[in-house]
Enzyme design. Structure first.
Site, mmCIF file in Angstrom:
data_model
loop_
_atom_site.group_PDB
_atom_site.id
_atom_site.type_symbol
_atom_site.label_atom_id
_atom_site.label_comp_id
_atom_site.label_asym_id
_atom_site.label_seq_id
_atom_site.Cartn_x
_atom_site.Cartn_y
_atom_site.Cartn_z
ATOM 1 N N LYS A 26 -1.927 0.742 11.262
ATOM 2 C CA LYS A 26 -2.331 1.209 9.926
ATOM 3 C C LYS A 26 -1.156 1.147 8.952
ATOM 4 O O LYS A 26 -1.302 0.673 7.828
ATOM 5 C CB LYS A 26 -2.862 2.647 10.062
ATOM 6 C CG LYS A 26 -3.212 3.331 8.754
ATOM 7 C CD LYS A 26 -4.100 4.541 9.000
ATOM 8 C CE LYS A 26 -3.344 5.821 9.293
ATOM 9 N NZ LYS A 26 -2.643 6.411 8.148
ATOM 10 N N ARG A 31 1.242 -1.787 4.199
ATOM 11 C CA ARG A 31 2.384 -2.437 3.537
ATOM 12 C C ARG A 31 2.124 -3.919 3.323
ATOM 13 O O ARG A 31 2.433 -4.460 2.251
ATOM 14 C CB ARG A 31 3.650 -2.206 4.367
ATOM 15 C CG ARG A 31 4.112 -0.738 4.236
ATOM 16 C CD ARG A 31 4.873 -0.283 5.435
ATOM 17 N NE ARG A 31 5.479 1.038 5.264
ATOM 18 C CZ ARG A 31 4.867 2.203 5.521
ATOM 19 N NH1 ARG A 31 3.609 2.218 5.941
ATOM 20 N NH2 ARG A 31 5.510 3.348 5.353
ATOM 21 N N GLY A 98 -3.181 9.169 2.105
ATOM 22 C CA GLY A 98 -1.930 9.582 1.470
ATOM 23 C C GLY A 98 -0.982 8.403 1.314
ATOM 24 O O GLY A 98 -0.272 8.288 0.311
ATOM 25 N N ARG A 126 -3.267 17.509 -0.907
ATOM 26 C CA ARG A 126 -1.959 17.183 -0.313
ATOM 27 C C ARG A 126 -0.855 17.092 -1.369
ATOM 28 O O ARG A 126 -1.106 16.736 -2.512
ATOM 29 C CB ARG A 126 -2.085 15.885 0.512
ATOM 30 C CG ARG A 126 -3.075 16.080 1.649
ATOM 31 C CD ARG A 126 -3.216 14.867 2.500
ATOM 32 N NE ARG A 126 -1.965 14.530 3.172
ATOM 33 C CZ ARG A 126 -1.790 13.413 3.863
ATOM 34 N NH1 ARG A 126 -2.767 12.534 3.966
ATOM 35 N NH2 ARG A 126 -0.645 13.171 4.450
ATOM 36 N N GLN A 171 6.557 7.570 3.519
ATOM 37 C CA GLN A 171 5.750 7.273 2.331
ATOM 38 C C GLN A 171 6.584 7.464 1.064
ATOM 39 O O GLN A 171 6.521 6.647 0.142
ATOM 40 C CB GLN A 171 4.519 8.179 2.299
ATOM 41 C CG GLN A 171 3.558 7.877 3.433
ATOM 42 C CD GLN A 171 2.409 8.868 3.517
ATOM 43 O OE1 GLN A 171 2.333 9.810 2.738
ATOM 44 N NE2 GLN A 171 1.513 8.655 4.470
ATOM 45 N N ASP A 319 2.566 11.970 13.881
ATOM 46 C CA ASP A 319 1.145 11.608 14.008
ATOM 47 C C ASP A 319 0.626 11.783 15.439
ATOM 48 O O ASP A 319 -0.594 11.828 15.655
ATOM 49 C CB ASP A 319 0.923 10.158 13.570
ATOM 50 C CG ASP A 319 1.101 9.999 12.056
ATOM 51 O OD1 ASP A 319 1.050 11.014 11.333
ATOM 52 O OD2 ASP A 319 1.285 8.853 11.604
ATOM 53 N N ARG A 350 -2.985 20.611 10.577
ATOM 54 C CA ARG A 350 -3.169 20.212 11.985
ATOM 55 C C ARG A 350 -2.697 21.275 12.970
ATOM 56 O O ARG A 350 -3.141 21.288 14.114
ATOM 57 C CB ARG A 350 -2.479 18.864 12.242
ATOM 58 C CG ARG A 350 -3.250 17.721 11.603
ATOM 59 C CD ARG A 350 -2.608 16.362 11.820
ATOM 60 N NE ARG A 350 -3.515 15.320 11.335
ATOM 61 C CZ ARG A 350 -3.145 14.073 11.057
ATOM 62 N NH1 ARG A 350 -1.898 13.702 11.228
ATOM 63 N NH2 ARG A 350 -4.030 13.199 10.631
HETATM 64 C C1 S3P Z 1 3.062 7.036 7.205
HETATM 65 C C2 S3P Z 1 4.024 8.003 7.202
HETATM 66 C C3 S3P Z 1 3.813 9.358 7.728
HETATM 67 C C4 S3P Z 1 2.583 9.415 8.621
HETATM 68 C C5 S3P Z 1 1.401 8.713 8.040
HETATM 69 C C6 S3P Z 1 1.722 7.257 7.751
HETATM 70 C C7 S3P Z 1 3.400 5.718 6.643
HETATM 71 O O1 S3P Z 1 3.639 10.256 6.642
HETATM 72 O O2 S3P Z 1 2.257 10.744 8.926
HETATM 73 O O3 S3P Z 1 0.289 8.763 8.919
HETATM 74 O O4 S3P Z 1 2.640 4.743 6.865
HETATM 75 O O5 S3P Z 1 4.426 5.609 5.977
HETATM 76 P P1 S3P Z 1 4.884 10.874 5.836
HETATM 77 O O6 S3P Z 1 5.571 9.780 5.143
HETATM 78 O O7 S3P Z 1 4.272 11.852 4.884
HETATM 79 O O8 S3P Z 1 5.738 11.557 6.866
#
Ligand code: S3P
Length: 433
Positions: A26, A31, A98, A126, A171, A319, A350
């Site tokens: 994912k 990206r 997110g 969030r 992120q 995760d 969670r």
């Molecule tokens: C992700 C980063 C993580 C992760 C999310 C996917 C990503 O979140 O929990 O499922 O693809 O960069 P955070 O950047 O908020 O830690």
């Protein structure tokens, strides 16, 4: 017990055995979709994530002017906008994702025009302040509603910054790098824990120059990206559910092919090994700098031991913590989780959801603000589980249910499709009853 499309009945298993190949990661799919849509020229991705979250990213990028051509269920061709998006005449719907909202915000902040990003009820709860702060430090115009979505962006010329992330977040790191890509001068992101580095690897694959040190990453803009062809590695966070399931049954054996093995994502292998599972990785190769390999896992004959996850490990495993906690009662010594407060601001709280659902299955569990203590040596009983609209909770408790006495009803099972629509079919394939 009644079942409909929103509920799934999980029967206990005798064993977990077989071989699997999983849909694309994912994080990498998000990206590749964003960068392909932003680049010059055509990109083609195979084994692209089948989850709803990555479909949200593709839809947003399409609304911003990229051409998206689906070639079957898991292949996609994207023609990019060559660095200049077209503002959409409607809000960009990020759904439950997110990653989509936070990373696209960085891409859009230096563009010309006004943009609005919205999400579902969970995403609208969030925290978004974490992206507004660095983007505003770069000179961006971002408006939130009490720190939450919708995210309103008025595009502006930005200035490069040197930013230290207060909470480890790939992120947020990506958001700043995508803004830095389009901004004159070097933009640097520093982090206390190295979070997943797919953005750094993907930016390089699309032709950007990125420099890294142990705790920082820098990009000097402006730089152009060029389309690529790529096969997305299988999602190791989806594999986590199957790895944990296999780790529960002495006599189990699972082989997962073409799986993403990026070291910033593979911490679960160390944790399951520490718990006693037998894991080996074969046929490692690199694809666009992402490691891909074949994973074999088998449970220890005398059951899983005990472990503690805290500090940097908690951030790297964020995760995978729900499924680890969900199998903890079936270990001999239990699992302690700390320094994982971020779990409270994921698709659901969670920590709360795991504690509540473990208790529904008859387990003893102690909840902390930043974690959980789950003693081992406990027998779970089948129960009605509320997934709380959270894909990872639905899947984590489907795994716990394999070792329960009696049947478990997963309510809100459809949320698994956010990251992994094939989950229940594949679980039926490898769970021997
Ligand atoms: C992700 C980063 C993580 C992760 C999310 C996917 C990503 O979140 O929990 O499922 O693809 O960069 P955070 O950047 O908020 O830690």
């Amino acid at each position: 017990m009644p079942t409909d499309s929103h509920e799934r009945l999980i029967r206990p298993a005798r064993n977990v055995y077989g071989s699997l190949r999983l849909p694309g990661d994912k994080s990498i799919s998000h990206r590749y979709a964003m960068l392909g849509a932003f680049a010059e020229g055509k990109s083609r991705f195979t084994n692209f994530s089948t989850g709803a979250d990555c479909a949200s990213t593709l839809a947003c990028m399409e609304a911003l002017g990229a051409k998206v051509n689906r070639l079957g269920s898991d292949a996609v061709e994207v023609t990019g906008v060559a660095g200049r998006v077209t503002p959409a005449d409607h809000p960009l719907d990020c759904g439950n994702s997110g990653s989509t909202m936070r990373m696209i915000s960085g891409l859009l902040a230096p563009q010309t025009g006004n943009f609005s990003l919205t999400g579902d009820a969970s995403l609208s709860r969030r925290p978004m302040e974490r992206i507004r702060k660095p983007l505003e430090a770069m000179g961006a115009h971002i408006a939130l509603t009490e720190g939450h979505a919708p995210v309103a962006i008025e595009g502006a010329r930005l200035r490069a910054i040197d930013y230290t992330t207060p909470v480890p977040s790939a992120q947020v790191k990506t958001c700043v790098l995508l803004a830095g890509l389009q901004t004159a001068g070097p933009t640097t992101v520093r982090e206390s824990v190295r979070t997943r580095d797919h953005s750094e690897l993907a930016l390089r694959a699309f032709g950007a120059t990125i420099t890294r040190t142990v705790d920082s990453v820098s990009i000097a803009g402006p730089q152009a990206l060029h389309g690529i062809e790529a096969a997305v590695p299988g999602d190791i966070s989806s594999a986590a559910f199957f790895m944990c399931a296999a780790a529960l049954f002495p006599g189990s054996g699972l082989v997962i092919d073409a799986l993403g093995m990026n070291p910033t994502r593979a911490t679960l292998l160390d944790v399951l090994t520490a718990l006693g599972a037998h894991i080996s990785v074969l046929n490692l190769e690199e694809k666009h700098a992402e490691l891909v390999g074949t994973l074999r896992i088998a449970a220890p004959a005398d059951g899983l031991g005990s472990t503690q996850v805290s500090g940097a490990l908690a951030a790297q495993l964020i995760d995978e913590l729900p499924v680890l906690a969900a199998i903890a009662p079936s270990t001999r010594g239990g699992i302690r989780i700390r320094d994982a407060k971020e779990l409270r601001v994921k698709e659901s709280d969670r920590i709360l959801q795991v504690a509540r659902n473990l208790r529904a299955m008859g387990a003893e569990v102690t909840e902390f603000e930043d974690g959980l203590d789950v003693p081992g040596g406990q027998t779970l009983h089948g129960a009605a589980i509320d997934a709380g609209g959270d894909h990872r909770i639905a899947m984590a408790f489907s795994v716990a249910a394999l070792r329960a006495e009696g049947e478990t009803l997963i309510q809100g099972a459809e949320s698994a499709a956010i990251s992994f629509p094939e989950f229940f079919d594949l679980l039926d394939l490898v769970a021997e009853r």
